[in-house]
Design a protein around this motif. Structure first.
Motif, mmCIF file in Angstrom:
data_model
loop_
_atom_site.group_PDB
_atom_site.id
_atom_site.type_symbol
_atom_site.label_atom_id
_atom_site.label_comp_id
_atom_site.label_asym_id
_atom_site.label_seq_id
_atom_site.Cartn_x
_atom_site.Cartn_y
_atom_site.Cartn_z
ATOM 1 N N ASN A 84 13.034 12.199 2.928
ATOM 2 C CA ASN A 84 12.774 10.965 3.650
ATOM 3 C C ASN A 84 11.597 10.291 2.953
ATOM 4 O O ASN A 84 10.445 10.569 3.256
ATOM 5 C CB ASN A 84 12.430 11.354 5.096
ATOM 6 N N LEU A 85 11.884 9.424 1.982
ATOM 7 C CA LEU A 85 10.802 8.869 1.151
ATOM 8 C C LEU A 85 9.964 7.874 1.944
ATOM 9 O O LEU A 85 10.504 6.944 2.549
ATOM 10 C CB LEU A 85 11.388 8.182 -0.076
ATOM 11 N N ASP A 86 8.655 8.086 1.940
ATOM 12 C CA ASP A 86 7.739 7.149 2.584
ATOM 13 C C ASP A 86 7.456 6.025 1.586
ATOM 14 O O ASP A 86 6.638 6.180 0.680
ATOM 15 C CB ASP A 86 6.459 7.901 2.979
ATOM 16 N N VAL A 87 8.170 4.922 1.737
ATOM 17 C CA VAL A 87 8.096 3.841 0.744
ATOM 18 C C VAL A 87 6.666 3.318 0.602
ATOM 19 O O VAL A 87 6.211 3.010 -0.503
ATOM 20 C CB VAL A 87 9.094 2.710 1.108
ATOM 21 N N ASP A 88 5.939 3.253 1.723
ATOM 22 C CA ASP A 88 4.567 2.719 1.657
ATOM 23 C C ASP A 88 3.644 3.602 0.823
ATOM 24 O O ASP A 88 2.608 3.152 0.344
ATOM 25 C CB ASP A 88 3.979 2.585 3.069
ATOM 26 N N ARG A 89 3.985 4.871 0.676
ATOM 27 C CA ARG A 89 3.159 5.782 -0.127
ATOM 28 C C ARG A 89 3.873 6.177 -1.424
ATOM 29 O O ARG A 89 3.527 7.172 -2.058
ATOM 30 C CB ARG A 89 2.813 7.034 0.702
ATOM 31 N N SER A 90 4.890 5.390 -1.795
ATOM 32 C CA SER A 90 5.624 5.672 -3.030
ATOM 33 C C SER A 90 5.082 4.787 -4.145
ATOM 34 O O SER A 90 4.193 3.958 -3.927
ATOM 35 C CB SER A 90 7.107 5.363 -2.827
ATOM 36 N N SER A 91 5.656 4.910 -5.327
ATOM 37 C CA SER A 91 5.196 4.102 -6.466
ATOM 38 C C SER A 91 5.635 2.651 -6.373
ATOM 39 O O SER A 91 5.297 1.847 -7.240
ATOM 40 C CB SER A 91 5.654 4.746 -7.780
ATOM 41 N N VAL A 92 6.339 2.307 -5.303
ATOM 42 C CA VAL A 92 6.611 0.889 -5.028
ATOM 43 C C VAL A 92 5.268 0.162 -4.868
ATOM 44 O O VAL A 92 5.109 -0.989 -5.296
ATOM 45 C CB VAL A 92 7.482 0.739 -3.757
#
Ligand code: CP
Length: 325
Positions: A84-92
């Motif tokens: 479950n990728l946490d987009v806010d804490r991803s390399s985005v």
């Protein structure tokens, strides 16, 4: 799975059948969700863990409670490993593009990617960048096919028996069913996917909303368009499907204030009693209480809102199984 249009009639019928089997396993006969132990018992009747050894990535660029949690639970109940990728804490957050994010995740060889994104074209774009199976969990204002599928499942399993209707013929299974969709239709991916699916299944649809939320062009989709509850709820629908006024999206020119909208379009007991006393009420959630639907209706016996949520897990199990099982 990008849109309802990607599915053949046979595929839709198979998903409804399989999801219904999962719902039998997950839900008690009175419609209440069983405790986890009992749900496990239902799972074992179906043959447990068909996705053991498979992996599913959940990639949500927009907020979600129902869709995200139900895909997570569905994948886990089938035995898949869920990332479950946490987009806010991803390399985005470092500026990585959508394409590079997709290619990077795909290089890790997941079996499926489930994605929600605010851009309407994102789902088709993602499906073209991935080797993994792809499921659209909501794309901008354009499409939310798994919501429409779980709604059809809820209508068939919960609404139809309560309305004393049989909705299971092979062709046009929802023939005879009248559904009114009320609200912010212009900005609603739920409405677009439901219009596509319910008309295909043979239901008669009426769309109701103020002109700013419901441009006349929607009439080209083979549905009736009405700009008041009084016009739209006659003849009486068996299902009233209310939508959320989407205040987080770009403003709609000419849109009424929330108060003015609620005054004219909120689904209340008084409106239902007056125009469609037998109708059941659905809403994809989250609900603006007292704006889209009154608290009395939402929490009363006509409301199928939590049935929709419960059937979301079953439908998403069927979808994941069909794509990666
Ligand atoms: N219906 C729906 O998509 O709800 P969520 O935004 O909570 O997932």
């Amino acid at each position: 799975l990008v849109t309802v249009g990607d599915l053949s009639d046979a595929a839709i019928a198979a998903l409804l059948r399989r999801a219904s089997e999962h719902a039998d396993g997950l839900l008690a006969s009175d419609g209440k969700t069983l405790a986890s132990g009992a749900a496990g018992e239902g799972g074992s009747r179906l043959g447990t863990k068909p996705l053991a050894g498979r992996s599913v990535v959940l990639l949500f660029f927009e907020d979600s409670t129902r869709t995200r949690a139900s895909f997570d639970l569905a994948a886990a109940r089938l035995g898949a490993h869920v990332v479950n990728l946490d987009v806010d804490r991803s390399s985005v957050s470092k500026g990585e593009s959508l394409a590079d994010t997709l290619l990077t995740l795909d290089a890790m060889r997941p079996d499926a990617v489930v994605m929600r994104h605010r851009w309407s074209g994102a789902a088709r774009f993602a499906s073209r960048h991935l080797r993994a199976a792809f499921v659209n969990a909501g794309a901008g204002t354009r499409s939310h096919p798994t919501q429409a599928l779980l709604d059809a499942l809820t209508i068939r399993r919960v609404a139809a028996p309560r309305l004393d209707m049989t909705l299971d013929s092979d062709t046009q299974p929802f023939a005879g069913l009248r559904v009114a969709i009320v609200g912010d239709i212009r900005r609603s991916r739920v409405a677009r996917s439901n219009i596509a699916l319910l008309t295909r299944l043979g239901a008669e649809l009426t769309l109701i909303g103020p002109p700013a939320f419901l441009p006349q062009r929607f009439g080209l989709l083979g549905v009736r368009v009405a700009h008041s509850l009084e016009d739209g709820l006659r003849p009486a629908p068996q299902v009233v499907y209310a939508l959320r006024v989407q205040r987080e999206r770009e403003p709609t020119p000419g849109a009424p204030s929330v108060e003015a909208y609620a005054e004219r379009f909120c689904i209340t007991e008084a409106a239902l009693d007056r125009w469609c006393p037998e109708a059941l009420v659905m809403h994809p959630g989250p609900v603006n209480r007292g704006v889209d639907v009154s608290v009395e209706v939402l929490t009363g016996p006509r409301s199928l809102v939590l049935d929709q949520v419960a059937h979301g897990v079953a439908m998403r199990m069927a979808i994941l199984e069909s794509l990666v099982g």
